[in-house]
Design a protein around this motif. Sequence first.
Motif, PDB file in Angstrom:
ATOM      1  N   SER A 141       0.801  -1.218   0.000  1.00  0.00           N
ATOM      2  CA  SER A 141       0.000   0.000   0.000  1.00  0.00           C
ATOM      3  C   SER A 141       0.838   1.275   0.000  1.00  0.00           C
ATOM      4  O   SER A 141       0.273   2.349  -0.036  1.00  0.00           O
ATOM      5  N   GLN A 142       2.167   1.174   0.053  1.00  0.00           N
ATOM      6  CA  GLN A 142       2.998   2.367   0.110  1.00  0.00           C
ATOM      7  C   GLN A 142       4.153   2.250  -0.866  1.00  0.00           C
ATOM      8  O   GLN A 142       4.711   1.180  -1.058  1.00  0.00           O
ATOM      9  N   ALA A 143       4.525   3.385  -1.462  1.00  0.00           N
ATOM     10  CA  ALA A 143       5.703   3.476  -2.317  1.00  0.00           C
ATOM     11  C   ALA A 143       6.488   4.702  -1.883  1.00  0.00           C
ATOM     12  O   ALA A 143       5.968   5.818  -1.902  1.00  0.00           O
ATOM     13  N   ARG A 194      -1.789   3.370  -2.542  1.00  0.00           N
ATOM     14  CA  ARG A 194      -2.618   2.856  -3.630  1.00  0.00           C
ATOM     15  C   ARG A 194      -4.086   3.223  -3.459  1.00  0.00           C
ATOM     16  O   ARG A 194      -4.833   3.238  -4.428  1.00  0.00           O
ATOM     17  N   LYS A 195      -4.479   3.475  -2.234  1.00  0.00           N
ATOM     18  CA  LYS A 195      -5.844   3.914  -1.976  1.00  0.00           C
ATOM     19  C   LYS A 195      -5.800   5.035  -0.951  1.00  0.00           C
ATOM     20  O   LYS A 195      -4.781   5.260  -0.297  1.00  0.00           O
ATOM     21  N   LYS A 196      -6.915   5.707  -0.798  1.00  0.00           N
ATOM     22  CA  LYS A 196      -6.973   6.837   0.120  1.00  0.00           C
ATOM     23  C   LYS A 196      -6.869   6.332   1.552  1.00  0.00           C
ATOM     24  O   LYS A 196      -7.680   5.513   1.990  1.00  0.00           O
ATOM     25  N   MET A 197      -5.858   6.831   2.267  1.00  0.00           N
ATOM     26  CA  MET A 197      -5.560   6.340   3.602  1.00  0.00           C
ATOM     27  C   MET A 197      -5.810   7.423   4.638  1.00  0.00           C
ATOM     28  O   MET A 197      -5.626   8.614   4.373  1.00  0.00           O
ATOM     29  N   ALA A 198      -6.208   6.985   5.821  1.00  0.00           N
ATOM     30  CA  ALA A 198      -6.383   7.894   6.961  1.00  0.00           C
ATOM     31  C   ALA A 198      -5.072   7.964   7.726  1.00  0.00           C
ATOM     32  O   ALA A 198      -4.493   6.939   8.088  1.00  0.00           O
ATOM     33  N   ILE A 256       4.868  19.450   5.846  1.00  0.00           N
ATOM     34  CA  ILE A 256       4.166  18.216   5.477  1.00  0.00           C
ATOM     35  C   ILE A 256       3.020  18.593   4.559  1.00  0.00           C
ATOM     36  O   ILE A 256       2.161  19.419   4.917  1.00  0.00           O
ATOM     37  N   ARG A 257       3.008  17.984   3.375  1.00  0.00           N
ATOM     38  CA  ARG A 257       2.013  18.305   2.366  1.00  0.00           C
ATOM     39  C   ARG A 257       1.268  17.037   1.961  1.00  0.00           C
ATOM     40  O   ARG A 257       1.839  15.949   1.955  1.00  0.00           O
ATOM     41  N   CYS A 258       0.007  17.202   1.602  1.00  0.00           N
ATOM     42  CA  CYS A 258      -0.827  16.071   1.206  1.00  0.00           C
ATOM     43  C   CYS A 258      -1.603  16.425  -0.048  1.00  0.00           C
ATOM     44  O   CYS A 258      -1.847  17.596  -0.338  1.00  0.00           O
ATOM     45  N   GLY A 259      -1.983  15.381  -0.776  1.00  0.00           N
ATOM     46  CA  GLY A 259      -2.756  15.582  -1.988  1.00  0.00           C
ATOM     47  C   GLY A 259      -2.970  14.272  -2.717  1.00  0.00           C
ATOM     48  O   GLY A 259      -2.794  13.189  -2.163  1.00  0.00           O
ATOM     49  N   THR A 260      -3.305  14.388  -3.991  1.00  0.00           N
ATOM     50  CA  THR A 260      -3.520  13.201  -4.821  1.00  0.00           C
ATOM     51  C   THR A 260      -2.278  12.844  -5.613  1.00  0.00           C
ATOM     52  O   THR A 260      -1.913  11.671  -5.720  1.00  0.00           O
ATOM     53  N   THR A 261      -1.592  13.835  -6.179  1.00  0.00           N
ATOM     54  CA  THR A 261      -0.355  13.648  -6.931  1.00  0.00           C
ATOM     55  C   THR A 261       0.613  14.765  -6.571  1.00  0.00           C
ATOM     56  O   THR A 261       0.356  15.576  -5.673  1.00  0.00           O
ATOM     57  N   PHE A 262       1.702  14.845  -7.326  1.00  0.00           N
ATOM     58  CA  PHE A 262       2.674  15.918  -7.111  1.00  0.00           C
ATOM     59  C   PHE A 262       2.097  17.301  -7.415  1.00  0.00           C
ATOM     60  O   PHE A 262       2.602  18.306  -6.904  1.00  0.00           O
ATOM     61  N   HIS A 263       1.058  17.356  -8.235  1.00  0.00           N
ATOM     62  CA  HIS A 263       0.616  18.645  -8.778  1.00  0.00           C
ATOM     63  C   HIS A 263      -0.422  19.357  -7.917  1.00  0.00           C
ATOM     64  O   HIS A 263      -0.698  20.538  -8.155  1.00  0.00           O
ATOM     65  N   HIS A 313     -10.384  12.336  10.468  1.00  0.00           N
ATOM     66  CA  HIS A 313      -8.947  12.173  10.265  1.00  0.00           C
ATOM     67  C   HIS A 313      -8.572  12.650   8.869  1.00  0.00           C
ATOM     68  O   HIS A 313      -9.420  12.750   7.972  1.00  0.00           O
ATOM     69  N   LEU A 314      -7.297  12.928   8.721  1.00  0.00           N
ATOM     70  CA  LEU A 314      -6.781  13.329   7.415  1.00  0.00           C
ATOM     71  C   LEU A 314      -6.725  12.111   6.492  1.00  0.00           C
ATOM     72  O   LEU A 314      -6.146  11.083   6.838  1.00  0.00           O
ATOM     73  N   ARG A 315      -7.315  12.235   5.315  1.00  0.00           N
ATOM     74  CA  ARG A 315      -7.321  11.158   4.330  1.00  0.00           C
ATOM     75  C   ARG A 315      -6.661  11.658   3.054  1.00  0.00           C
ATOM     76  O   ARG A 315      -7.012  12.729   2.551  1.00  0.00           O
ATOM     77  N   THR A 316      -5.717  10.860   2.522  1.00  0.00           N
ATOM     78  CA  THR A 316      -4.943  11.318   1.374  1.00  0.00           C
ATOM     79  C   THR A 316      -4.381  10.141   0.598  1.00  0.00           C
ATOM     80  O   THR A 316      -4.266   9.025   1.124  1.00  0.00           O
ATOM     81  N   PHE A 317      -4.032  10.419  -0.659  1.00  0.00           N
ATOM     82  CA  PHE A 317      -3.338   9.449  -1.505  1.00  0.00           C
ATOM     83  C   PHE A 317      -1.829   9.640  -1.463  1.00  0.00           C
ATOM     84  O   PHE A 317      -1.076   8.702  -1.750  1.00  0.00           O
ATOM     85  N   PHE A 318      -1.391  10.842  -1.160  1.00  0.00           N
ATOM     86  CA  PHE A 318       0.022  11.202  -1.327  1.00  0.00           C
ATOM     87  C   PHE A 318       0.468  12.072  -0.161  1.00  0.00           C
ATOM     88  O   PHE A 318      -0.230  13.023   0.207  1.00  0.00           O
ATOM     89  N   VAL A 319       1.612  11.751   0.412  1.00  0.00           N
ATOM     90  CA  VAL A 319       2.208  12.535   1.495  1.00  0.00           C
ATOM     91  C   VAL A 319       3.615  12.930   1.079  1.00  0.00           C
ATOM     92  O   VAL A 319       4.406  12.078   0.638  1.00  0.00           O
ATOM     93  N   GLN A 320       3.914  14.195   1.215  1.00  0.00           N
ATOM     94  CA  GLN A 320       5.260  14.691   0.920  1.00  0.00           C
ATOM     95  C   GLN A 320       5.827  15.388   2.152  1.00  0.00           C
ATOM     96  O   GLN A 320       5.201  16.291   2.699  1.00  0.00           O
ATOM     97  N   ILE A 321       6.999  14.935   2.590  1.00  0.00           N
ATOM     98  CA  ILE A 321       7.707  15.529   3.719  1.00  0.00           C
ATOM     99  C   ILE A 321       8.839  16.368   3.150  1.00  0.00           C
ATOM    100  O   ILE A 321       9.754  15.850   2.506  1.00  0.00           O
ATOM    101  N   CYS A 322       8.768  17.649   3.365  1.00  0.00           N
ATOM    102  CA  CYS A 322       9.730  18.591   2.790  1.00  0.00           C
ATOM    103  C   CYS A 322      10.623  19.144   3.895  1.00  0.00           C
ATOM    104  O   CYS A 322      10.126  19.719   4.869  1.00  0.00           O
TER     105      CYS A 322
END
Length: 222
Positions: free
Chosen positions: A60-62, A101-105, A128-135, A165-174
């Motif tokens: 479930s994670q990449a 791979r799916k929307k996670m809490a 810490i940023r969240c979204g669906t993709t990089f864009h 809770h926060l639900r997202t497909f993508f997490v970015q740690i900057c």
Amino acid sequence: TERCRRLRLPRRPATPPRRTSRPRSCSTAPSTPRTASATSATKRCAATSARCCCHVVNTSQAWSLSTAKPGNGVDELRDGSVDTYWQSDGGQPHLINVQFRKKMAISEIAFYLDYALDESYTPKKMSIRCGTTFHDLVEVRAVELHEPTGWVVVPLAPTEPGMAHLRTFFVQICVVSMHQNGRDTHVRQVRIFGPRTPVDVAVDVTGLGFRHTQLARYAVLR
């Protein structure tokens, strides 16, 4: 005497030892080539698992990084040891990307940092940023640290009203900046936690029934 030497018969050649014929089969192959091939196959499997293991943690994670020095990448960031670390190798900001791979809490993210060992490599400002993709990433939390040592837990709040809770497909740690105006960063471990779902078995809110296999298989400890 000279005549006897001329009449001496030559020696008969020694009879070579007889060789027993053996049927040709896989069991009669020499042991050395088989051992070598088994060793090389083991090395190939280990290398394949290591590569597989460089970006995919589970189903479930990449995980991926913006930059990394050789030997200090995703494996060291996720190996469970605080003695290893990820070291960036490029311009700021430094990014850790986690895609589901799916929307996670998600409820919180924990980092292990050590200012006593890393000094100028220790992160100071993180986003810490969240979204669906990089864009379409949106910043959900900004953190400023002061000489941290140990685990730093960052709770995350939901971005949508009415969500628990926060639900997202993508997490970015900057990693925005480091202590002492350092260029590269060291992050020793990262953990992402989700909320626990309480299950009241006494009133059977799951609707499975007490005799269902999903509950009965935990009735006995072996």
